[in-house]
Design a protein around this motif. Sequence first.
Motif, PDB file in Angstrom:
ATOM      1  N   ASN A  10       0.865  -1.173   0.000  1.00 11.42           N
ATOM      2  CA  ASN A  10       0.000   0.000   0.000  1.00 11.42           C
ATOM      3  C   ASN A  10       0.908   1.232   0.000  1.00 11.42           C
ATOM      4  OD1 ASN A  10      -1.588   2.256   0.860  1.00 11.42           O
ATOM      5  ND2 ASN A  10      -3.132   0.858   1.672  1.00 11.42           N
ATOM      6  N   ASP A 167      -4.458  -4.948   0.293  1.00  9.61           N
ATOM      7  CA  ASP A 167      -4.713  -4.452   1.645  1.00  9.61           C
ATOM      8  C   ASP A 167      -6.117  -4.909   2.032  1.00  9.61           C
ATOM      9  OD1 ASP A 167      -5.214  -3.081   3.968  1.00  9.61           O
ATOM     10  OD2 ASP A 167      -4.764  -1.083   3.166  1.00  9.61           O
ATOM     11  N   SER A 199       1.990  -5.879   9.210  1.00  2.00           N
ATOM     12  CA  SER A 199       2.500  -4.918   8.226  1.00  2.00           C
ATOM     13  C   SER A 199       2.072  -3.475   8.475  1.00  2.00           C
ATOM     14  CB  SER A 199       2.031  -5.341   6.832  1.00  2.00           C
ATOM     15  OG  SER A 199       0.609  -5.446   6.792  1.00  2.00           O
ATOM     16  N   PHE A 200       1.293  -3.224   9.524  1.00  2.56           N
ATOM     17  CA  PHE A 200       0.790  -1.874   9.775  1.00  2.56           C
ATOM     18  C   PHE A 200       0.721  -1.613  11.280  1.00  2.56           C
ATOM     19  CE2 PHE A 200      -2.555   1.167  10.669  1.00  2.56           C
ATOM     20  CZ  PHE A 200      -2.318   2.162   9.731  1.00  2.56           C
ATOM     21  N   SER A 202       3.832   0.963   9.750  1.00  4.47           N
ATOM     22  CA  SER A 202       5.169   0.550   9.332  1.00  4.47           C
ATOM     23  C   SER A 202       6.230   0.755  10.414  1.00  4.47           C
ATOM     24  CB  SER A 202       5.572   1.302   8.065  1.00  4.47           C
ATOM     25  OG  SER A 202       5.493   2.706   8.248  1.00  4.47           O
ATOM     26  N   PRO A 205       4.888  -2.353  13.431  1.00  2.56           N
ATOM     27  CA  PRO A 205       3.850  -3.178  12.792  1.00  2.56           C
ATOM     28  C   PRO A 205       3.180  -4.140  13.766  1.00  2.56           C
ATOM     29  CG  PRO A 205       6.048  -3.888  12.123  1.00  2.56           C
ATOM     30  CD  PRO A 205       6.226  -2.620  12.887  1.00  2.56           C
ATOM     31  N   ASP A 210      -1.953  -6.709   5.222  1.00  9.68           N
ATOM     32  CA  ASP A 210      -1.535  -6.912   3.836  1.00  9.68           C
ATOM     33  C   ASP A 210      -1.283  -8.399   3.579  1.00  9.68           C
ATOM     34  OD1 ASP A 210      -1.063  -3.945   2.865  1.00  9.68           O
ATOM     35  OD2 ASP A 210      -0.265  -4.110   4.892  1.00  9.68           O
ATOM     36  N   HIS A 236       2.333   1.466   5.491  1.00  9.65           N
ATOM     37  CA  HIS A 236       2.301   0.007   5.425  1.00  9.65           C
ATOM     38  C   HIS A 236       3.690  -0.523   5.079  1.00  9.65           C
ATOM     39  CE1 HIS A 236      -2.172  -0.925   5.124  1.00  9.65           C
ATOM     40  NE2 HIS A 236      -2.143   0.395   5.102  1.00  9.65           N
TER      41      HIS A 236
END
Length: 247
Positions: A10, A167, A199-200, A202, A205, A210, A236
């Motif tokens: 993303n 996503d 993954s989120f 960044s 995380p 994702d 992300h």
Amino acid sequence: MNSISVLTYNLHKGMSPLGGSVRLSQMAAALQQLDADVLCLQEVQGRHQRRQLRHDGWPQHDYLATALARQACYGMNARYDHGHHGNAVLARFPLAMAANHDLSVNRLEQRGLLHTVVQPPGWPQPLACLCGHFNLLAHDRRRQYRVLLDYLAQHVPPDMPLILAGDFNDWRSEADRHLLAEGGLQEAHASVHGRHARSFPSGLPLLPLDRIYIRGLHVAEVTVCRGAPWSALSDHLPVLARLQLAS
């Protein structure tokens, strides 16, 4: 070619994690180092009236295609007065087709599914590559899974190998149940590591948003790209997998 590498990312419209500065050129440099064969990208900005006057990089899918020496297709989903954004697929191989399918289920979130087909050299048949971005609310996503599964049943032959990346905004991991039971799709990172890739956001995380779902393929390896430079680029992190045809 025995395997291909596939990445989902993303882009956050080419902006830094908090949206304060444009990071597209740095994203291009980092993606160039990964050298993925197929890139499934979300929140790719095709136009932004103000930013493109001050910065290079619009349309973002064309900019990245040039920087990475890939072919690109773009599916516009969200439109606004000063521009638009959507999903994009970039591939080292020729893109045999590209179709954008609307996944929107309310007026607030404009979402889409970009369907492409590529032919990796030496593979006996083409590979379907679908890039999606799903809603924030769980009940909306369930409606989108239904639309998605109906679309796959109608437009992707059951014997064609398939990648569905994007996503999913699915921190409760509900997508697995729907996509595996009716679509025969398995998530790449979970199949190897027993859990989805976090993954989120960044910088720290925590949420597994994702994903790379596959059918008719085998996961040789899969990883989430952590740390520098990724933590200072989008909000992300990318997920990268190397895939082989199932025997």
